[in-house]
Each structure stands twice: as structure tokens, then as C-alpha cells.
Design an enzyme around this catalytic site. Sequence first.
Site, short mmCIF file in Angstrom:
data_model
loop_
_atom_site.label_atom_id
_atom_site.label_comp_id
_atom_site.label_asym_id
_atom_site.label_seq_id
_atom_site.Cartn_x
_atom_site.Cartn_y
_atom_site.Cartn_z
N LYS A 197 42.65 31.95 38.38
CA LYS A 197 42.04 31.05 37.38
C LYS A 197 42.80 29.72 37.28
O LYS A 197 42.19 28.66 37.27
CB LYS A 197 42.00 31.72 36.00
CG LYS A 197 41.23 33.05 35.98
CD LYS A 197 41.19 33.67 34.59
CE LYS A 197 42.55 34.13 34.08
NZ LYS A 197 43.07 35.36 34.73
N ARG B 151 39.58 36.47 25.68
CA ARG B 151 40.03 37.70 26.33
C ARG B 151 39.65 38.93 25.52
O ARG B 151 39.95 40.04 25.94
CB ARG B 151 41.56 37.66 26.44
CG ARG B 151 42.08 37.35 27.84
CD ARG B 151 43.60 37.23 27.73
NE ARG B 151 44.27 37.53 28.96
CZ ARG B 151 44.77 36.61 29.79
NH1 ARG B 151 44.60 35.33 29.57
NH2 ARG B 151 45.43 36.98 30.85
N ARG C 23 53.82 35.86 43.31
CA ARG C 23 54.01 34.73 42.39
C ARG C 23 55.32 34.90 41.61
O ARG C 23 56.03 33.94 41.35
CB ARG C 23 52.82 34.63 41.44
CG ARG C 23 52.90 33.44 40.50
CD ARG C 23 51.59 33.20 39.76
NE ARG C 23 51.37 34.15 38.68
CZ ARG C 23 50.26 34.20 37.94
NH1 ARG C 23 49.26 33.38 38.19
NH2 ARG C 23 50.12 35.08 36.98
N ARG D 8 58.18 33.68 35.99
CA ARG D 8 57.48 34.41 34.92
C ARG D 8 57.92 35.87 34.91
O ARG D 8 57.67 36.61 35.86
CB ARG D 8 55.96 34.33 35.14
CG ARG D 8 55.35 33.04 34.67
CD ARG D 8 53.87 33.02 34.92
NE ARG D 8 53.13 34.10 34.25
CZ ARG D 8 51.81 34.13 34.17
NH1 ARG D 8 51.08 33.17 34.70
NH2 ARG D 8 51.22 35.13 33.56
N ARG E 43 49.00 44.71 32.18
CA ARG E 43 48.08 43.57 32.01
C ARG E 43 46.71 43.88 32.60
O ARG E 43 45.68 43.54 32.01
CB ARG E 43 48.68 42.32 32.67
CG ARG E 43 49.80 41.73 31.84
CD ARG E 43 50.76 40.91 32.68
NE ARG E 43 50.15 39.74 33.27
CZ ARG E 43 50.67 39.10 34.32
NH1 ARG E 43 51.78 39.55 34.89
NH2 ARG E 43 50.08 38.03 34.79
P1 ADP Z 1 47.38 36.04 33.69
O1 ADP Z 1 45.91 35.70 33.70
O2 ADP Z 1 48.00 36.01 35.04
O3 ADP Z 1 47.71 37.29 32.93
P2 ADP Z 1 47.92 34.01 31.67
O4 ADP Z 1 48.83 32.88 31.89
O5 ADP Z 1 46.47 33.71 31.48
O6 ADP Z 1 48.16 34.90 32.95
O7 ADP Z 1 48.39 34.88 30.42
C1 ADP Z 1 49.70 35.34 30.29
C2 ADP Z 1 49.84 36.17 29.04
O8 ADP Z 1 49.60 35.34 27.88
C3 ADP Z 1 48.87 37.34 28.88
O9 ADP Z 1 49.32 38.51 29.55
C4 ADP Z 1 48.86 37.51 27.33
O10 ADP Z 1 49.99 38.18 26.89
C5 ADP Z 1 48.95 36.08 26.84
N1 ADP Z 1 47.61 35.51 26.62
C6 ADP Z 1 47.01 34.53 27.35
N2 ADP Z 1 45.79 34.28 26.90
C7 ADP Z 1 45.56 35.12 25.87
C8 ADP Z 1 44.47 35.36 24.99
N3 ADP Z 1 43.31 34.68 25.10
N4 ADP Z 1 44.60 36.31 24.02
C9 ADP Z 1 45.74 36.98 23.89
N5 ADP Z 1 46.81 36.83 24.69
C10 ADP Z 1 46.74 35.91 25.67
#
Ligand code: ADP
Length: 191
Positions: A14, A89, A128, A134, A146
Site C-alpha cells: 500500500k 481497518r 523490509r 520497524r 498483524r
Molecule cells: P502494515 O500495513 O504493514 O501493517 P501500517 O504502517 O499500515 O503497516 O500500520 C502499522 C501499524 O499501525 C498497524 O499494525 C497498527 O498497529 C497501526 N495502525 C495503522 N493504521 C491503523 C488503523 N487504521 N487502526 C488501528 N491501528 C492502525
Amino acid sequence: MLNIVLFGPPGAGKGTQSACLIDSYNLVHLSTGDIFRSNMKEGTELGTLARSYIDKGALVPDEVTISMLEAEVNGNPDAKGFIFDGFPRTTAQAEALDLFLKSKGIEITAMLALEVEEQELISRLLERGKSSGRADDQNRDVIKNRIQVYETETAILKDYYTAQNKFVGVEGVGSIESITQRLCKEIDALV
Ligand code: ADP
């Protein structure tokens, strides 16, 4: 206004694809993950709270995430459109987003969902994790958590947007350019 939800499991690409799309369509990229990480880096209160969830591979609570996202949208009053990356999400987030956008007289144009199978996701995330710094990409159990959270809480949003006739699935495996082309083809069909 073009408002895209770029959707997919962790590691689907994404962030990478958002970066490729924003210039072509003149969109503002809002990544909840990026916003949380910059707060973590700066040591804000929000960052400290977010870290306690992110490091475990859990979701940050809806009310925190929703109000943060709304503030970001409000902070970009001149935007021609948005790419929402990592948001919504949960069903509660999707409903809140619809209501919020409606109050501004705008709406989601479509959800573009990158489709990638689990083994590929795990290997992309571990790869990554070697360079991203991270913590949530460096531990196989956190990655599995996740993906599990995605399956139980997030994947259902495909049905949510299908019910609104806004769901578009896109094959997320191949070269970065070829996936960008697939996404552009779908976006061009919308505008
Ligand atoms: P990825 O898609 O690789 O998991 P992101 O950078 O989108 O990475 O998200 C990293 C973390 O941030 C998620 O695992 C979650 O803990 C938190 N997070 C991101 N977006 C949301 C959301 N919309 N609602 C709740 N937690 C979120």
C-alpha cells in the site's frame, strides 16, 4: 474529488503504491501507520500510546485513530483528493469515515484492494524489517499477529465496500510498475 481507500493486508504494498500514485492523480497520501510512526519518533503522547499497540501487532483503538485521521483530513482543506492507506481497518472506522466525509459533502470513490497471499506477505515483511528499522517487521510472531488481525477485523471491509458497489480487487504480485499500471487502469476507469 477522487478519494481512494488503498486496501490490503500488511505487506501488500500500500505504501509503495501510494507513493507511485499521488503525483499522477494529485492526491494527498494519508497513511495512519506513517502518522503513528512519526509520532513515535517525536515521542508525543499519541506516539507513546500507539507504540504500546503497534509493537505487539495489535490495532490502535478506533477512537484514537479516527480522531487523528479526521484532523489530518481537516488539515488539508485544499486537497484534490486523498489516498487513505491503512485506514479504515475496522467496520467502526469505515462507518466513521463515511459519516465524516458526508458531513463535508464528499465520499469514498472506491476501495482498491491489493491481493497477495500470506507466504509472500511474510517474506516481504521480514525483508523490509532488515532495513526499515520497524520493530513490527522484525518478529515473525508480531507479523503473524498483524495478518491474523487483518483476517479477523479488517478483511470484512471488502464486504462493506462491495455493498456500496465500490470494491475493486487488484493482483498485488509482480513488479512495482506493473502493479501501479493495474491500479492506474482501475482509477482511470473511475474518473
Ligand atoms: P502494515 O500495513 O504493514 O501493517 P501500517 O504502517 O499500515 O503497516 O500500520 C502499522 C501499524 O499501525 C498497524 O499494525 C497498527 O498497529 C497501526 N495502525 C495503522 N493504521 C491503523 C488503523 N487504521 N487502526 C488501528 N491501528 C492502525
